[in-house]
Scaffold this motif. Sequence first.
Motif, short mmCIF file in Angstrom:
data_model
loop_
_atom_site.label_atom_id
_atom_site.label_comp_id
_atom_site.label_asym_id
_atom_site.label_seq_id
_atom_site.Cartn_x
_atom_site.Cartn_y
_atom_site.Cartn_z
N GLY A 352 8.76 -20.38 -15.97
CA GLY A 352 7.52 -20.28 -15.19
C GLY A 352 7.73 -20.53 -13.72
N ARG A 353 8.61 -21.47 -13.39
CA ARG A 353 8.89 -21.77 -11.99
C ARG A 353 9.50 -20.56 -11.29
NH1 ARG A 353 7.53 -24.21 -7.42
NH2 ARG A 353 9.32 -24.66 -6.10
N SER A 354 10.43 -19.90 -11.94
CA SER A 354 11.06 -18.72 -11.35
C SER A 354 10.07 -17.58 -11.18
CB SER A 354 12.24 -18.27 -12.21
OG SER A 354 13.29 -19.20 -12.18
N ARG A 355 9.20 -17.41 -12.15
CA ARG A 355 8.21 -16.33 -12.06
C ARG A 355 7.23 -16.58 -10.92
NH1 ARG A 355 5.77 -15.38 -17.88
NH2 ARG A 355 5.18 -13.33 -17.01
N TYR A 356 6.84 -17.84 -10.74
CA TYR A 356 5.95 -18.16 -9.62
C TYR A 356 6.69 -17.98 -8.29
CZ TYR A 356 3.03 -20.74 -6.37
OH TYR A 356 2.26 -21.09 -5.29
N SER A 357 7.95 -18.40 -8.24
CA SER A 357 8.74 -18.20 -7.02
C SER A 357 8.85 -16.72 -6.68
CB SER A 357 10.15 -18.79 -7.20
OG SER A 357 10.10 -20.20 -7.35
N GLU A 693 4.14 -22.12 -0.72
CA GLU A 693 4.07 -22.38 -2.15
C GLU A 693 2.80 -23.13 -2.56
OE1 GLU A 693 8.49 -22.68 -3.92
OE2 GLU A 693 7.86 -24.44 -2.78
N ASP A 694 1.84 -23.24 -1.65
CA ASP A 694 0.67 -24.08 -1.92
C ASP A 694 -0.53 -23.31 -2.43
OD1 ASP A 694 2.15 -26.20 -1.14
OD2 ASP A 694 1.34 -26.33 0.88
N GLY A 695 -0.32 -22.11 -2.95
CA GLY A 695 -1.44 -21.38 -3.55
C GLY A 695 -2.32 -20.66 -2.56
N VAL A 696 -1.83 -20.44 -1.34
CA VAL A 696 -2.61 -19.68 -0.35
C VAL A 696 -2.10 -18.25 -0.38
CG1 VAL A 696 -3.24 -19.49 2.07
CG2 VAL A 696 -2.87 -21.75 1.05
N PHE A 697 -3.02 -17.30 -0.60
CA PHE A 697 -2.62 -15.90 -0.75
C PHE A 697 -3.29 -15.04 0.32
CE2 PHE A 697 -3.16 -17.53 -5.23
CZ PHE A 697 -1.87 -18.03 -5.30
N GLN A 707 -4.84 -7.91 -12.95
CA GLN A 707 -3.96 -8.68 -13.83
C GLN A 707 -2.84 -9.35 -13.04
OE1 GLN A 707 -4.36 -9.36 -17.04
NE2 GLN A 707 -2.54 -10.68 -16.92
N GLU A 708 -2.28 -8.64 -12.05
CA GLU A 708 -1.24 -9.22 -11.22
C GLU A 708 -1.78 -10.44 -10.47
OE1 GLU A 708 0.55 -6.44 -8.61
OE2 GLU A 708 1.06 -5.00 -10.17
N LEU A 709 -2.99 -10.30 -9.90
CA LEU A 709 -3.59 -11.41 -9.16
C LEU A 709 -3.86 -12.59 -10.09
CD1 LEU A 709 -4.68 -12.56 -6.56
CD2 LEU A 709 -6.87 -11.42 -7.02
N ARG A 710 -4.33 -12.30 -11.29
CA ARG A 710 -4.60 -13.39 -12.25
C ARG A 710 -3.31 -14.12 -12.62
NH1 ARG A 710 -4.73 -14.51 -17.69
NH2 ARG A 710 -6.41 -15.92 -18.34
N ASN A 711 -2.24 -13.37 -12.84
CA ASN A 711 -0.96 -14.00 -13.14
C ASN A 711 -0.48 -14.87 -11.98
OD1 ASN A 711 -0.74 -12.86 -15.68
ND2 ASN A 711 0.43 -11.09 -14.97
N LEU A 712 -0.67 -14.37 -10.76
CA LEU A 712 -0.29 -15.14 -9.58
C LEU A 712 -1.05 -16.47 -9.54
CD1 LEU A 712 1.18 -15.42 -6.87
CD2 LEU A 712 -0.68 -14.14 -5.81
N MET A 713 -2.35 -16.41 -9.79
CA MET A 713 -3.15 -17.64 -9.78
C MET A 713 -2.71 -18.58 -10.89
SD MET A 713 -6.99 -16.34 -8.73
CE MET A 713 -7.17 -15.20 -10.12
N LEU A 714 -2.40 -18.02 -12.07
CA LEU A 714 -1.95 -18.85 -13.18
C LEU A 714 -0.64 -19.56 -12.85
CD1 LEU A 714 -2.68 -16.64 -16.32
CD2 LEU A 714 -3.69 -18.86 -15.81
N TRP A 715 0.33 -18.81 -12.31
CA TRP A 715 1.62 -19.40 -11.96
C TRP A 715 1.45 -20.48 -10.89
CZ3 TRP A 715 3.88 -13.86 -11.42
CH2 TRP A 715 4.16 -13.36 -12.69
N LEU A 717 -1.31 -22.31 -10.12
CA LEU A 717 -1.97 -23.50 -10.66
C LEU A 717 -1.05 -24.26 -11.62
CD1 LEU A 717 -5.55 -22.05 -11.29
CD2 LEU A 717 -4.90 -23.75 -9.58
N ARG A 718 -0.29 -23.53 -12.43
CA ARG A 718 0.60 -24.17 -13.39
C ARG A 718 1.69 -24.96 -12.65
NH1 ARG A 718 2.21 -19.90 -15.96
NH2 ARG A 718 0.63 -19.94 -17.60
N ASP A 719 2.24 -24.36 -11.59
CA ASP A 719 3.29 -25.03 -10.83
C ASP A 719 2.74 -26.29 -10.16
OD1 ASP A 719 6.11 -24.83 -9.66
OD2 ASP A 719 4.90 -24.95 -7.85
N THR A 720 1.54 -26.18 -9.59
CA THR A 720 0.91 -27.35 -8.96
C THR A 720 0.59 -28.42 -9.99
OG1 THR A 720 -0.05 -25.90 -7.27
CG2 THR A 720 -0.98 -28.10 -7.48
N ALA A 721 0.12 -27.98 -11.15
CA ALA A 721 -0.22 -28.93 -12.21
C ALA A 721 1.00 -29.69 -12.70
CB ALA A 721 -0.90 -28.19 -13.36
N CYS A 722 2.14 -28.99 -12.81
CA CYS A 722 3.36 -29.66 -13.24
C CYS A 722 3.74 -30.78 -12.27
CB CYS A 722 4.50 -28.65 -13.36
SG CYS A 722 4.37 -27.55 -14.78
N LYS A 723 3.66 -30.49 -10.96
CA LYS A 723 3.95 -31.53 -9.97
C LYS A 723 2.94 -32.67 -10.08
CE LYS A 723 5.76 -28.11 -6.67
NZ LYS A 723 5.54 -27.46 -5.35
#
Length: 753
Positions: A352-357, A693-697, A707-715, A717-723
Amino acid sequence: MIKGNLLGVELAINNASGEGQMGSPHEPFIGLQFDSADEALEFYTSYAKRIGFKVRVGQLYRSRTDGSVSSRRYVCSKEGYQLSSRTGCPAFLRVQIRDSGKWVVDHFLKDHNHDLELEGEEFPPILPQKSLTALKSFTDATRKSKKKLLVAFKDDSSCPFGIYKRHRREGDEGQSTVVPYLGKEFSSVNEAYEFYHAYAVYAGFRIRIGQLFRSKNDGMIISRRFVCAKEGFQHPSRVGCAAYLRIKREPSGKWVIDRLQKDHNHTLDSEEEDRQNGFPASSILTEEVNSGLGNFNFNYTISKRSRENQINSVWYSLLSEYFQSRQAEDTGFFYAMEVDNGNFRSIFWSDGRSRYSCSQFGDVIVLDSSYRKGVYLVPFATFVGVNHHKQPVLLGCALIADESEESFTWLFQTWLRAMSGRQPVSIVADQDVSIQRAIAKVFPVTHHRFSFWQIKAKEQENLGPMGEGFINYYEKCVYHSQTADEFDTTWNALLNKYGLKDNAWLREMYDNRASWVHLYLRSTFFAGIPMNECVESYFGTLLNANTPLMEFIPRYERGLERCREEERRKDFDTSNLQPVLQTKEPVEEQCRRLYTLTIFKVFQKELLQCYSYLGFKIYEEGGLSRYLVRRCGTDIERHVVTFSASNLSVSCSCRMFEYEGVLCRHILRVFQILELREVPARYILHRWTRNAEDGVFPDIESWSSPQELRNLMLWSLRDTACKYVEAGATSLEKYKLASEILLEGGRKLCWHR
C-alpha cells in the motif's frame, strides 16, 4: 604442463634445482614485498623489459580515512582502447600498502593478448649459466618430438604458483585435444560449453556461465563467456579468478573462440576429485547451472528467450504465502502471478505504501533490471520512483520469467492495473527490442529513456577500438549539441570522417536518438535523474541475481525498512530544520517555505548563480519578450529566455525546468530584471513541496476517472492512518489522546455505528 612463457619455465627449472625460491626477482608473484610503490614500479618495469612489453601507471586507490594512497596498479602499455595502438591488454600488477609500511603484490595477471617484443640479447640477463644450460636442453627437447612432457613436481606447494599440472597422463592418448585455443570452432553454444567443461574437469577447476551479448538487430545472442567458478568476489568462495573462454558467432553460424585466459589465481583441484564432483555438461539454455555459490533451495531455469521458462513452484508457494500474510496486514497490498498452462511465470507485487507513493511520484519510473547484466538465478526487478527529497522510492517489485516481449508486456500491464491506470511521463529502462515494444504497447505516451549502463557497455563494445580522437568527437556530438540541426550536422561529419556510414550499431542508435541523446531528453520531465550516471539499485547489495530463496524475503524486508527509515529521516529534517537564506530576494523566502530541504538547496544554488549572468532584451511584441542571458566574462554559455506577461509563463532554452522541475538561473535572472518578487505557482511543482505526501491534490483534474481519484484518496488516508496508529500506540497517554481525536473526527464525519 607448465603454464606461461619461457620465464615461467626458467622459474620451474630453478625451483627443481633448488635455486629458484619464492623471492626470485625474475617474475612477480602474490605476496612479493617492496619498500615503496616506486620500487614496485621499477621492478615491474624491469620485468616488462625482459619479457617484451612496456608499462604504464594505472589506477590508484585512496584511503577513506585519511586520503592517502593505499593501492597502486601498473598496467601493460597496451591496456585499454583509447589509442589505436592499444589492444585492451588485461595484464597488470597491483600493490597494496600494509600496516607494516611494506607494499605487497595482491593481484597479478601475467598473460597478454598481443605479441611480446624482446629487445636484443637482454633476456634472460640474470640467469646463472647452470640454469641457462638446463633451459636450453629443456626447450630443445620440447621442440624435437611429440613425446609426453612429464614435470616432476606436479602440484608441489613450493612452486611459486602452485598450479602446475600434467598436460597428459599415461594412457591418455589424444587427450591434448581438450586444451582450448584461439580460433577453435564449434557448431553450437552447447558444444562449446561441453568442451570447456571437459577441459575444466581435466585441468581441475569448475566453470560458470558469464556474460552474453546480443545483436541489436534481432536480439539473438552473438557472444558468450564461460568463466571459472571462482570468478568475481560475490561469495567468500570466489577469489576474483580471471580465467575464462569467450566464443563468438560467425556469419557462417559457427561459434569460434575469440578470447581466452587460461591462468588461474588459485590452486586447482586434483583430477580425480574434480571428476567426482564435476557437474554434468547439459544444455546451458534449459538446465540449471551450478553457480559455485552452494546448494540453494531454488531452481530457476535460465533460458532468456523461451516461453517454456518458468519460476519454480517452491518460489510460488513461499511468495504466495508471504503475499497473503502481507495482504492481511496491509489492505492496500497488491500482487499478481502469471500462469501459463499451469506453469508459474512472472510475479509482481506492491504494498500500500508503494502504491500511494506512485500516486505522488509515479510520473517518472526506473525499471531496474540490472540482473540481466550477467547470468542470473533470480530475475528480480524493481520499479523505482523519485520522491520529494530526491530519494529513490519503491513502486513495485517483480520476478520476470524471461526476456520476451510477452513477459514485459504482462509486467507493465499489471503495474498499470495496480496503479489505477495512470501512465508515467517517462521511464528509464533497458534498450532491448522486447522492452521497447512492450513500453510502446502499454505506455504509448511515455518517453522511454535507455539505461545509461547499457549505453556505456555498448559504446565500449562498438566504439572502444576507434581511438581517443573519435571518442572526443563522438561525446561532443552526443552531450553538447544544442539543436537538432547541430546534432545532425556533427553526427554526419563524424560518420564521414571515420568511414562509419555503414555501421549498423551507429545507424540504429541514430534512429533511437530521442531515447539517449541529451538534446532530445532534456525537454521531458525525468525528476532530474542524471543522464550520465547509472541508477543505483534500490536494495543495494542485499538483493541481487544470486540471492537464495530462503534469504530472499528477510533481505527484502530489511532493505525496504532501511530505505523507508531514510525517507522518514528526511521528512523529519524538512519539518524541523530551517535552511539559512543567502540573499534578500523574496523568491528565496517563498521557496524556503514551500520546498523540501533537498529541493530548496537546488533552487538556492541556481538563485546564487544567477548573479553571475547578464540579461539583454532582444525581442518584444505585445506581451511577449525574449532575453539573451549569458555568463559574465564569457560568450560561450548563453541561453534565450522567453517571457509572456499575459499569463506569467516563461521558458528557457536550457530546459532545466522541463527536465528537473526547478527554475534555472537564467529565468531567475530575468525575474530580477522584471522585478518579479514571487515564483508563479505553476513553477512550484507539488511533487517537490513539503506537503507532497500530506494528501493535498492540486491537480485533481489530471486523474482520468473517479475510480482513480477514489483510490488516491484511499491510499492517502490509509498512509496517514498508519502513521497515526503507530504514533498513538507508543504510550497509554498518546493512545487516549488519539482515541479522543478519532471520536471527535468521527462526529464531524457523521460516522454511523
